[in-house]
Design a protein around this motif. Structure first.
Motif, PDB file in Angstrom:
ATOM      1  N   PRO A  34       0.815  -1.219   0.000  1.00 26.69           N
ATOM      2  CA  PRO A  34       0.000   0.000   0.000  1.00 26.69           C
ATOM      3  C   PRO A  34       0.853   1.276   0.000  1.00 26.69           C
ATOM      4  O   PRO A  34       0.482   2.273  -0.638  1.00 26.69           O
ATOM      5  N   VAL A  35       1.978   1.246   0.701  1.00 30.88           N
ATOM      6  CA  VAL A  35       2.864   2.414   0.701  1.00 30.88           C
ATOM      7  C   VAL A  35       3.539   2.565  -0.656  1.00 30.88           C
ATOM      8  O   VAL A  35       3.667   3.676  -1.184  1.00 30.88           O
ATOM      9  N   MET A  36       3.963   1.452  -1.250  1.00 32.67           N
ATOM     10  CA  MET A  36       4.576   1.519  -2.578  1.00 32.67           C
ATOM     11  C   MET A  36       3.591   2.082  -3.599  1.00 32.67           C
ATOM     12  O   MET A  36       3.975   2.834  -4.502  1.00 32.67           O
ATOM     13  N   GLU A  37       2.318   1.742  -3.453  1.00 34.38           N
ATOM     14  CA  GLU A  37       1.314   2.313  -4.359  1.00 34.38           C
ATOM     15  C   GLU A  37       1.215   3.816  -4.172  1.00 34.38           C
ATOM     16  O   GLU A  37       1.123   4.574  -5.138  1.00 34.38           O
ATOM     17  N   ALA A  38       1.224   4.275  -2.901  1.00 31.20           N
ATOM     18  CA  ALA A  38       1.171   5.712  -2.629  1.00 31.20           C
ATOM     19  C   ALA A  38       2.418   6.419  -3.149  1.00 31.20           C
ATOM     20  O   ALA A  38       2.367   7.602  -3.512  1.00 31.20           O
ATOM     21  N   LEU A  39       3.538   5.703  -3.193  1.00 27.52           N
ATOM     22  CA  LEU A  39       4.792   6.263  -3.704  1.00 27.52           C
ATOM     23  C   LEU A  39       4.883   6.176  -5.230  1.00 27.52           C
ATOM     24  O   LEU A  39       5.856   6.657  -5.813  1.00 27.52           O
ATOM     25  N   GLY A  40       3.904   5.552  -5.850  1.00 25.98           N
ATOM     26  CA  GLY A  40       3.948   5.376  -7.289  1.00 25.98           C
ATOM     27  C   GLY A  40       5.034   4.427  -7.739  1.00 25.98           C
ATOM     28  O   GLY A  40       5.515   4.505  -8.875  1.00 25.98           O
ATOM     29  N   GLY A  41       5.435   3.527  -6.828  1.00 28.68           N
ATOM     30  CA  GLY A  41       6.462   2.542  -7.154  1.00 28.68           C
ATOM     31  C   GLY A  41       7.876   3.077  -7.094  1.00 28.68           C
ATOM     32  O   GLY A  41       8.826   2.370  -7.451  1.00 28.68           O
ATOM     33  N   LEU A  42       8.049   4.313  -6.638  1.00 31.02           N
ATOM     34  CA  LEU A  42       9.368   4.949  -6.608  1.00 31.02           C
ATOM     35  C   LEU A  42       9.871   5.088  -5.172  1.00 31.02           C
ATOM     36  O   LEU A  42       9.079   5.097  -4.226  1.00 31.02           O
ATOM     37  N   PRO A  43      11.189   5.212  -4.965  1.00 31.38           N
ATOM     38  CA  PRO A  43      11.710   5.425  -3.613  1.00 31.38           C
ATOM     39  C   PRO A  43      11.234   6.772  -3.057  1.00 31.38           C
ATOM     40  O   PRO A  43      10.903   7.689  -3.822  1.00 31.38           O
ATOM     41  N   PRO A  44      11.197   6.913  -1.729  1.00 34.75           N
ATOM     42  CA  PRO A  44      10.772   8.189  -1.138  1.00 34.75           C
ATOM     43  C   PRO A  44      11.722   9.332  -1.513  1.00 34.75           C
ATOM     44  O   PRO A  44      12.924   9.133  -1.649  1.00 34.75           O
ATOM     45  N   LYS A  45      11.149  10.514  -1.678  1.00 37.67           N
ATOM     46  CA  LYS A  45      11.933  11.737  -1.876  1.00 37.67           C
ATOM     47  C   LYS A  45      11.860  12.525  -0.571  1.00 37.67           C
ATOM     48  O   LYS A  45      10.903  13.255  -0.318  1.00 37.67           O
ATOM     49  N   TRP A  46      12.886  12.339   0.259  1.00 39.51           N
ATOM     50  CA  TRP A  46      12.870  12.910   1.598  1.00 39.51           C
ATOM     51  C   TRP A  46      13.134  14.411   1.571  1.00 39.51           C
ATOM     52  O   TRP A  46      13.933  14.900   0.786  1.00 39.51           O
ATOM     53  N   LYS A  47      12.451  15.138   2.478  1.00 38.12           N
ATOM     54  CA  LYS A  47      12.693  16.558   2.716  1.00 38.12           C
ATOM     55  C   LYS A  47      13.130  16.724   4.174  1.00 38.12           C
ATOM     56  O   LYS A  47      12.493  16.183   5.082  1.00 38.12           O
ATOM     57  N   SER A  48      14.185  17.475   4.381  1.00 41.71           N
ATOM     58  CA  SER A  48      14.724  17.628   5.732  1.00 41.71           C
ATOM     59  C   SER A  48      13.818  18.489   6.606  1.00 41.71           C
ATOM     60  O   SER A  48      13.308  19.528   6.174  1.00 41.71           O
ATOM     61  N   LEU A  49      13.637  18.031   7.854  1.00 42.57           N
ATOM     62  CA  LEU A  49      12.945  18.825   8.875  1.00 42.57           C
ATOM     63  C   LEU A  49      13.913  19.364   9.905  1.00 42.57           C
ATOM     64  O   LEU A  49      13.506  20.043  10.845  1.00 42.57           O
ATOM     65  N   GLY A  50      15.222  19.047   9.740  1.00 43.01           N
ATOM     66  CA  GLY A  50      16.241  19.484  10.681  1.00 43.01           C
ATOM     67  C   GLY A  50      16.669  18.393  11.634  1.00 43.01           C
ATOM     68  O   GLY A  50      15.891  17.483  11.958  1.00 43.01           O
ATOM     69  N   LEU A  51      17.933  18.452  12.054  1.00 43.46           N
ATOM     70  CA  LEU A  51      18.508  17.519  13.019  1.00 43.46           C
ATOM     71  C   LEU A  51      18.426  16.066  12.535  1.00 43.46           C
ATOM     72  O   LEU A  51      18.325  15.138  13.339  1.00 43.46           O
ATOM     73  N   GLY A  52      18.467  15.879  11.222  1.00 43.68           N
ATOM     74  CA  GLY A  52      18.456  14.535  10.668  1.00 43.68           C
ATOM     75  C   GLY A  52      17.078  13.956  10.431  1.00 43.68           C
ATOM     76  O   GLY A  52      16.948  12.916   9.786  1.00 43.68           O
ATOM     77  N   VAL A  53      16.055  14.601  10.955  1.00 45.04           N
ATOM     78  CA  VAL A  53      14.681  14.136  10.767  1.00 45.04           C
ATOM     79  C   VAL A  53      14.211  14.550   9.371  1.00 45.04           C
ATOM     80  O   VAL A  53      14.440  15.677   8.935  1.00 45.04           O
ATOM     81  N   ARG A  54      13.549  13.621   8.676  1.00 45.62           N
ATOM     82  CA  ARG A  54      13.080  13.892   7.319  1.00 45.62           C
ATOM     83  C   ARG A  54      11.642  13.435   7.150  1.00 45.62           C
ATOM     84  O   ARG A  54      11.145  12.642   7.941  1.00 45.62           O
ATOM     85  N   GLN A  55      10.994  13.940   6.122  1.00 49.79           N
ATOM     86  CA  GLN A  55       9.642  13.499   5.822  1.00 49.79           C
ATOM     87  C   GLN A  55       9.416  13.485   4.315  1.00 49.79           C
ATOM     88  O   GLN A  55      10.113  14.143   3.553  1.00 49.79           O
TER      89      GLN A  55
END
Length: 211
Positions: free
Chosen positions: A93-114
């Motif tokens: 289900p997560v891969m479907e939400a990702l469109g079959g691609l790896p996550p493109k992380w955005k930094s939130l600071g201090l190493g935390v990403r989303q």
């Protein structure tokens, strides 16, 4: 399969079986179900019960126009949907939400990403990457938040959550989740309202990160 100790509450499972969950929450439930034999069996039972109740419903007359539209829809050619298998720590289900691609992380600071998977009036779904030993700032909730662990583990005031565990946070919970030492904790988080951060800096950055 890692032992799962935190499961989907019955009301959410029933709502999912009935198709009444907002998309972000439906994604979290579907992902947990794909990882959890117990909740998959419980969901199957609810679906069977729902089917039995529908069969017992009295027949209703429908207009000729509605019948014609239904038959036209059935005759329309089917467009095959893409399906995605599990990839690494990410269930289907997560891969479907990702469109079959790896996550493109955005930094939130201090190493935390989303990575935001969806965002709209009914809620949001995102992947969170929290390095071992790091935490999310102390916060409360203006609505419901479902957090499903895909890798690693975290602890907060309510206990420990490992791979496959689902934390259900409501407006009466204020907590400060901290990832355990070791591999980064990667979670799928679904919310229907913004969080309530106690510290000034997280509140200042909140509109930018859409948390």
């Amino acid at each position: 399969m890692t032992s799962i100790t935190h499961h989907i509450p019955e009301d959410l499972l029933i709502a999912y079986a009935a198709g009444n969950l907002a998309p972000a929450f439906a994604l979290a439930v579907a992902t947990h179900v794909s990882m959890c034999d117990e909740c998959r069996a419980r969901l199957g039972a609810h679906e069977e019960l729902g089917g039995a109740l529908i069969e017992e419903e009295a027949e209703a007359e429908v207009s000729d126009d509605l019948k014609a539209r239904v038959w036209d829809a059935l005759d329309a050619p089917l467009v095959p949907e893409k399906t995605y298998a599990r990839s690494g720590i990410f269930p289907a289900p997560v891969m479907e939400a990702l469109g079959g691609l790896p996550p493109k992380w955005k930094s939130l600071g201090l190493g935390v990403r989303q990575m935001i998977l969806s965002y709209g009036p009914t809620g949001s779904a995102r992947l969170l990457y929290i390095p071992g030993g790091m935490g999310v700032p102390d916060h409360g909730h203006n609505g419901l938040e479902l957090t499903l662990v895909l890798q690693g583990a975290f602890r907060d005031e309510t206990g420990r959550y490992g791979v496959g565990d689902l934390e259900v946070a409501t407006g009466d919970l204020e907590h400060e989740p901290v990832a355990e030492d070791g591999p980064a904790c990667i979670c799928l988080a679904a919310t229907d309202a913004s969080l309530r951060f106690r510290s000034f800096i997280p509140r200042l950055l909140q509109p930018i990160f859409r948390i």
